[in-house]
Every structure is written in structure tokens, then in C-alpha cells.
Design a protein around this motif. Structure first.
Motif, mmCIF file in Angstrom:
data_model
loop_
_atom_site.group_PDB
_atom_site.id
_atom_site.type_symbol
_atom_site.label_atom_id
_atom_site.label_comp_id
_atom_site.label_asym_id
_atom_site.label_seq_id
_atom_site.Cartn_x
_atom_site.Cartn_y
_atom_site.Cartn_z
ATOM 1 N N LEU A 1 -38.364 -0.384 -15.124
ATOM 2 C CA LEU A 1 -37.183 0.047 -15.858
ATOM 3 C C LEU A 1 -37.149 -0.583 -17.247
ATOM 4 C CD1 LEU A 1 -34.591 1.765 -15.504
ATOM 5 C CD2 LEU A 1 -33.421 -0.364 -14.876
ATOM 6 N N ALA A 2 -37.098 0.269 -18.279
ATOM 7 C CA ALA A 2 -37.036 -0.209 -19.658
ATOM 8 C C ALA A 2 -35.639 -0.104 -20.240
ATOM 9 C CB ALA A 2 -38.016 0.578 -20.527
ATOM 10 N N GLU A 3 -34.844 0.852 -19.754
ATOM 11 C CA GLU A 3 -33.518 1.093 -20.332
ATOM 12 C C GLU A 3 -32.527 1.411 -19.222
ATOM 13 O OE1 GLU A 3 -31.428 4.167 -23.557
ATOM 14 O OE2 GLU A 3 -33.603 4.036 -23.354
ATOM 15 N N LEU A 4 -31.412 0.692 -19.190
ATOM 16 C CA LEU A 4 -30.366 0.916 -18.190
ATOM 17 C C LEU A 4 -29.021 1.009 -18.897
ATOM 18 C CD1 LEU A 4 -29.268 1.111 -15.287
ATOM 19 C CD2 LEU A 4 -29.165 -1.400 -15.257
ATOM 20 N N SER A 5 -28.327 2.115 -18.640
ATOM 21 C CA SER A 5 -26.980 2.318 -19.162
ATOM 22 C C SER A 5 -26.048 2.525 -17.976
ATOM 23 C CB SER A 5 -26.933 3.534 -20.099
ATOM 24 O OG SER A 5 -25.634 3.726 -20.604
ATOM 25 N N LEU A 6 -25.010 1.695 -17.893
ATOM 26 C CA LEU A 6 -24.164 1.702 -16.707
ATOM 27 C C LEU A 6 -22.695 1.656 -17.112
ATOM 28 C CD1 LEU A 6 -24.180 1.508 -13.557
ATOM 29 C CD2 LEU A 6 -24.051 -0.964 -13.843
ATOM 30 N N GLN A 7 -21.960 2.654 -16.657
ATOM 31 C CA GLN A 7 -20.504 2.651 -16.798
ATOM 32 C C GLN A 7 -19.910 2.745 -15.401
ATOM 33 O OE1 GLN A 7 -18.732 6.058 -18.676
ATOM 34 N NE2 GLN A 7 -16.797 5.033 -19.071
ATOM 35 N N ALA A 8 -19.446 1.623 -14.917
ATOM 36 C CA ALA A 8 -18.934 1.561 -13.547
ATOM 37 C C ALA A 8 -17.802 0.548 -13.509
ATOM 38 C CB ALA A 8 -20.043 1.176 -12.571
ATOM 39 N N TYR A 9 -16.647 0.992 -13.091
ATOM 40 C CA TYR A 9 -15.464 0.148 -13.126
ATOM 41 C C TYR A 9 -15.464 -0.912 -12.032
ATOM 42 C CZ TYR A 9 -14.069 4.204 -15.870
ATOM 43 O OH TYR A 9 -14.024 5.225 -16.794
ATOM 44 N N HIS A 10 -16.310 -0.743 -10.995
ATOM 45 C CA HIS A 10 -16.260 -1.641 -9.845
ATOM 46 C C HIS A 10 -17.450 -2.588 -9.765
ATOM 47 C CE1 HIS A 10 -12.993 0.941 -8.640
ATOM 48 N NE2 HIS A 10 -13.784 1.987 -8.567
ATOM 49 N N VAL A 11 -18.274 -2.636 -10.776
ATOM 50 C CA VAL A 11 -19.402 -3.562 -10.797
ATOM 51 C C VAL A 11 -18.892 -4.946 -11.205
ATOM 52 C CG1 VAL A 11 -21.556 -4.140 -11.977
ATOM 53 C CG2 VAL A 11 -21.123 -1.805 -11.233
ATOM 54 N N THR A 12 -19.332 -5.962 -10.470
ATOM 55 C CA THR A 12 -18.860 -7.325 -10.713
ATOM 56 C C THR A 12 -19.993 -8.201 -11.244
ATOM 57 O OG1 THR A 12 -19.375 -8.091 -8.470
ATOM 58 C CG2 THR A 12 -17.228 -7.032 -8.816
ATOM 59 N N ASP A 13 -19.669 -9.461 -11.503
ATOM 60 C CA ASP A 13 -20.662 -10.409 -11.993
ATOM 61 C C ASP A 13 -21.810 -10.595 -11.013
ATOM 62 O OD1 ASP A 13 -19.044 -10.802 -14.218
ATOM 63 O OD2 ASP A 13 -18.030 -12.539 -13.357
ATOM 64 N N THR A 14 -21.511 -10.484 -9.721
ATOM 65 C CA THR A 14 -22.539 -10.698 -8.704
ATOM 66 C C THR A 14 -23.686 -9.713 -8.858
ATOM 67 O OG1 THR A 14 -20.830 -11.467 -7.176
ATOM 68 C CG2 THR A 14 -22.949 -10.830 -6.222
ATOM 69 N N ALA A 15 -23.387 -8.469 -9.213
ATOM 70 C CA ALA A 15 -24.427 -7.444 -9.307
ATOM 71 C C ALA A 15 -25.443 -7.779 -10.388
ATOM 72 C CB ALA A 15 -23.791 -6.090 -9.593
ATOM 73 N N LEU A 16 -25.011 -8.433 -11.448
ATOM 74 C CA LEU A 16 -25.912 -8.718 -12.557
ATOM 75 C C LEU A 16 -26.894 -9.840 -12.241
ATOM 76 C CD1 LEU A 16 -23.410 -8.408 -15.537
ATOM 77 C CD2 LEU A 16 -24.887 -6.669 -14.539
ATOM 78 N N ALA A 17 -26.725 -10.468 -11.098
ATOM 79 C CA ALA A 17 -27.690 -11.482 -10.658
ATOM 80 C C ALA A 17 -28.813 -10.879 -9.836
ATOM 81 C CB ALA A 17 -26.973 -12.559 -9.846
ATOM 82 N N TYR A 18 -28.747 -9.580 -9.553
ATOM 83 C CA TYR A 18 -29.772 -8.931 -8.728
ATOM 84 C C TYR A 18 -31.059 -8.646 -9.497
ATOM 85 C CZ TYR A 18 -26.142 -8.087 -5.216
ATOM 86 O OH TYR A 18 -25.158 -8.235 -4.269
ATOM 87 N N PHE A 19 -31.008 -8.623 -10.812
ATOM 88 C CA PHE A 19 -32.208 -8.307 -11.578
ATOM 89 C C PHE A 19 -33.282 -9.362 -11.322
ATOM 90 C CE2 PHE A 19 -28.885 -6.241 -14.188
ATOM 91 C CZ PHE A 19 -29.382 -4.939 -14.134
ATOM 92 N N THR A 20 -34.504 -8.875 -11.161
ATOM 93 C CA THR A 20 -35.619 -9.748 -10.822
ATOM 94 C C THR A 20 -36.489 -10.016 -12.051
ATOM 95 O OG1 THR A 20 -37.066 -7.893 -10.244
ATOM 96 C CG2 THR A 20 -35.631 -8.763 -8.511
ATOM 97 N N ALA A 21 -37.520 -10.824 -11.840
ATOM 98 C CA ALA A 21 -38.436 -11.153 -12.931
ATOM 99 C C ALA A 21 -39.172 -9.920 -13.435
ATOM 100 C CB ALA A 21 -39.430 -12.214 -12.474
ATOM 101 N N ARG A 22 -39.329 -8.898 -12.583
ATOM 102 C CA ARG A 22 -40.015 -7.671 -13.016
ATOM 103 C C ARG A 22 -39.228 -6.961 -14.105
ATOM 104 N NH1 ARG A 22 -41.085 -4.729 -7.341
ATOM 105 N NH2 ARG A 22 -38.893 -5.307 -7.139
#
Length: 483
Positions: free
Chosen positions: A274-295
Motif C-alpha cells: 500500500l502506497a496511498e491510503l485515504s480514510l474518512q471514517a467517524y468511528h476509527v480510533t487511535d487504536t486502529a492506527l497502531a495496526y500498521f506494520t513495518a511493511r
């Protein structure tokens, strides 16, 4: 958007129609009208043709003596060396096609028309359509097809899927389908010849696609690497887990009510490239942003978090640690992000070239000081609706030598004194102060010192008067001023 076909017509393929008049041949030999802008008519008048040389008939033309040739003499023009037998036979005159059907000329001419105009011009005649249907004239364009445009109603009331050969001939690599269902998508795949391998980008808007439809589409359309889902409320996070493919490099998800933290987990696990991610979501929290991996940390260069109301500075911490190679970041509408979050961005994402902090009401001048001190490569900064930004913040930005685009729409505390700080930014090419109520005509007139400015937006700016626009037209002739 598809161009209707040209019906059978026994007349020549380029019969003048739609107001185009084919001029008769002129006696000067040009074959059509020659128009030169700003040239006097006398200069367009051709010189009178020279009379042809008077030659003896072939039967009387005698060869020159060999002694004359040996002495280095050349025969007069028009007299053959070998007598009547070696005289060349005159060939037929070379005929050129009319300018209106000369494909070499048309290939250069059609570059000057917009996409909508090209669709109309393709209906003039078969020659124009053949030239215009080359993929080079449509590169970078995306056809938008609504569900009702995908079918023709037959006399019996039945529906028939439209012919998409015109789209295939133009080689479109992306499509936007609006209001479609699972069945419509299956019909599109079956009836568009390039759907399996030739389509690289798909956008579905306000559609009722389900988890099953999403899975079938990405399984059948193996060429898709860019996917957009907007206003699609019938698929779930489970559908993302079952359908996302590792080949996808760009993903945009907006206004889909079933997207939350688990969707980010699916994206981070299934899209290593994944090179580009655009996200508009009212229910996404801080926890979700920790899921990104080293890849993703190595591959992802653009992240847009749009109106993610639950994201705080803790989420920003997860982003800067997981995605250190970002060159473009948008936190637009993340209303809980403060100056501390911007400080984290400035200290850790030194490669940023574009930063969007619009609609972040807690951002103050202190955040701009962090940006100016650490983001030396930044070329674009968006501060729309940052209502706490003042002239002090603009003084910090004036030290940024690489900044080319600055957006200050509806920054209600910016005054004329703040604009004076911007006059030292010689690298600035685009400036927007639309909706700034405290800017006066006097303060705005000073912007003429930015001679390298290419675009200036003054929409809904009380100080922008007709006299000011006239002043800009005289002193900033190369700048597009948007009223």
C-alpha cells in the motif's frame, strides 16, 4: 460519456456538418483558407507564379556534343543529356487530402480541446472519430457511468447492457460506477472487453455493493491496483478481509458506515504494498492506527485521515512511529488534534512535502512554529478554517524557503500585517486568502510584490474590489486571480 456511433451514410465520410464549412480550393494552390493571426492581408497574398520554361518538343531536343561535356559544360536546364529517349515522363500531380481530413494535422489540432469537446468532435465524421479514439487523447481521464446509463430499454420493456466498445477503443484504465449493485458490476465485467486485465482503477460511489459483490469484482478484475469506495453502506469489514488483494497500492474509503478499527486491521495485514491510503471514517480510533506494520512503513507515502473525529494526539504518535516515510499527510477535520500532535509530526516526519491541517480548530500559532522549524522540505500547507491562526503564525511561515502553496481560507484572525510577512516568500506560487474578513484592499494590493505568483484566490474576501482586480491584472499579468 460514450460517443454515439456514426450511422451509415452514402455521402463521403467527412461531409461538412454541425456548422463546419469546407472552403473551396483557392487559385493560389493552398487548397484551403490560410489564416495567420495578426498578419496583414497583403502578406498573405501569394507571389504570381513564374512562367514555365520554354522547351523544344522532345523530338527536336538533341544531345549535346561530347566535347562540350568533356570541357566541363553543363547542359541547360530542361534539356536531357541523352536525347529524346532519356526524357522522363511527367508524373501525376501529388494530391494531398483536405485539411479537414488530414490526419497528421488533426493529431496536432485535437490536443487543444477539452474532454467534453472531444466527445462532440468525435461525432463529426468517421475520420475525426478514428483520430480522436486514440488512447493518447484520453490518458488520465476516468469515465463516470451511472447505473441508469448502463442499460438500454428494448421495445418489449427488457433491458440490454450498453455497448462499451467505444470505451475499449480509447483504452480507459479506470472507471467510476455510481449507484450500482452486485448484478450491475457482474454485467460490467462480462460486457467490457478490458475488464479482466486492462482496468487498473475502480471507483464505486453511492452503490449497494455487498461483501460478495466486492469479492467477485476484485477476483475477476485482476488488473485493479487502485480502489475507491465512497458512500457504500452494504459491505462490512468482513468483506474487506475476504476481498482485499496484495496487488492494491492505493485505497480510498469514505462515508461507509460499517468501517471502523477492524477495517484498518484488514488493510494493514492484507495490503503490504500500500502506497496511498485515504480514510474518512467517524468511528476509527487511535487504536486502529497502531495496526500498521513495518511493511507499510517502507511502502506507504501518503496518508489522509479525513474527519476522523475520534483521532487524538495518541493516534498521531502511532502514525509517526508506524509510517516514518510519509511525504503527504492530511489530518483535515481531526478536531481533537492539538499543537502537541503537530509537534510530533514535525519532529518525526521530516520527509513531508504536503501537510493538511484544515478544520482543526485547536491548532494555534505554536503549531506553525513547529512546522517552520522542522519541515524544511514542505511545499504545500493547508490551514483552512484554522480559526486560531494569527499574524504571528504567518511570521513563522515566512522563513520557509521551499513552501510553494499556502491555503488560508476563512482564517478569520489574519490581517494585513500578516500578509506583509508573506511578501518575503519568493518561492510561493499559490496563495489562497478566500473568506478572510479582516484583509483590506490596501493590504491585498501589496501582494503584487510576489511577482512569481501563479494563482491567487480572493473569493468572498471583502477587501477584493473591482479596482483591485484591475490593479492585479496590470501588475501580476501572469497570475490567475480567482474572484
Amino acid at each position: 460519456m460514450s460517443s454515439p456511433g456514426v450511422d451509415g451514410d452514402p455521402k463521403p465520410p467527412c461531409l461538412p456538418r454541425n456548422g463546419l464549412v469546407k472552403l473551396p480550393g483557392q487559385p493560389n494552390g493552398l487548397g484551403a483558407a490560410s489564416i495567420t493571426k495578426g498578419t496583414p492581408a497583403a502578406r498573405n497574398r501569394p507571389c504570381p507564379p513564374l512562367p514555365p520554361p520554354t522547351l523544344p518538343p522532345p523530338s527536336l531536343a538533341a544531345p549535346l556534343p561530347r566535347a562540350a561535356l568533356a570541357g566541363g559544360l553543363c547542359p541547360p536546364a530542361g534539356i536531357p543529356l541523352g536525347g529524346p529517349a532519356s526524357a522522363p515522363a511527367p508524373g501525376p500531380p501529388v494530391e494531398r487530402p483536405p485539411l479537414a481530413t488530414d490526419e497528421k494535422i488533426l493529431n496536432g489540432l485535437f490536443w487543444y480541446f477539452s474532454a467534453c469537446e472531444k466527445c462532440v468532435l468525435a461525432q463529426v465524421c468517421k475520420t475525426w472519430r478514428r483520430v480522436l479514439y486514440q488512447p493518447k487523447f484520453w490518458a488520465g481521464l476516468t469515465p463516470v457511468l451511472h447505473a441508469k446509463e448502463l442499460y438500454n430499454v428494448l421495445p418489449g420493456g427488457e433491458k440490454e447492457f450498453v455497448n462499451l466498445q467505444g470505451f475499449a477503443a480509447r483504452g480507459f484504465e479506470g472507471f467510476c460506477l455510481v449507484g450500482v449493485s452486485d448484478l450491475d458490476i457482474c454485467e460490467f465485467i462480462d460486457n467490457y472487453a478490458l475488464s479482466k486485465k486492462g482496468v487498473k482503477a475502480m471507483s464505486l460511489k453511492r452503490s449497494t455493493i455487498t461483501d460478495a459483490g466486492l469479492e467477485v469484482m476484485l477476483e475477476q478484475m485482476q488488473g485493479v491496483v487502485r480502489l475507491e469506495l465512497s458512500g457504500c453502506n452494504d459491505f462490512t469489514e468482513a468483506g474487506l478481509w475476504s476481498s482485499l488483494s496484495a496487488r492494491i497500492t492505493s485505497l480510498s474509503v469514505s462515508d461507509c458506515i460499517n468501517v471502523a478499527d477492524d477495517a484498518i486491521a484488514a488493510i494493514s495485514q492484507l495490503l503490504p504494498n500500500l502506497a496511498e491510503l485515504s480514510l474518512q471514517a467517524y468511528h476509527v480510533t487511535d487504536t486502529a492506527l497502531a495496526y500498521f506494520t513495518a511493511r507499510q512503513g517502507h511502502s506507504t507515502h501518503t496518508l489522509r485521515l479525513l474527519s476522523c473525529w475520534e483521532i487524538t494526539n495518541h493516534g498521531v504518535v502511532n502514525v509517526v512511529h508506524s509510517l516514518p516515510n510519509l511525504t503527504a499527510l492530511s489530518l483535515s477535520g481531526c478536531s481533537k488534534v492539538t499543537d502537541d500532535g503537530v509537534e510530533l509530526v514535525a519532529e518525526n516526519l521530516r520527509k513531508l512535502r504536503s501537510l493538511d491541517l484544515s478544520w482543526c480548530p485547536r491548532i494555534t500559532d505554536m503549531a506553525l512554529e513547529y512546522v517552520a522549524c522542522d519541515l524544511h522540505r514542505l511545499e504545500e500547507l493547508v490551514l483552512d478554517r484554522c480559526v486560531r491562526i494569527t499574524d504571528t503564525g504567518l511570521s513563522y511561515l515566512s522563513t520557509m524557503s521551499s513552501l510553494r502553496s499556502l491555503y488560508l481560507r476563512w482564517c478569520c484572525q489574519v490581517q494585513d500585517f500578516g500578509l506583509k510577512h508573506l511578501l518575503a516568500m519568493r518561492s510561493l506560487r499559490l496563495l489562497s486568502v478566500a473568506g478572510c474578513p479582516l484583509l483590506t484592499t490596501t493590504g491585498l494590493s501589496g501582494l503584487v510584490q510576489l511577482q512569481e505568483l501563479e494563482e491567487l484566490e480572493l473569493t468572498n474576501c471583502p477587501g477584493a474590489t473591482p479596482e483591485l482586480f484591475k490593479y492585479f491584472s496590470q501588475h501580476l499579468p501572469r497570475c490567475l486571480v480567482i474572484e
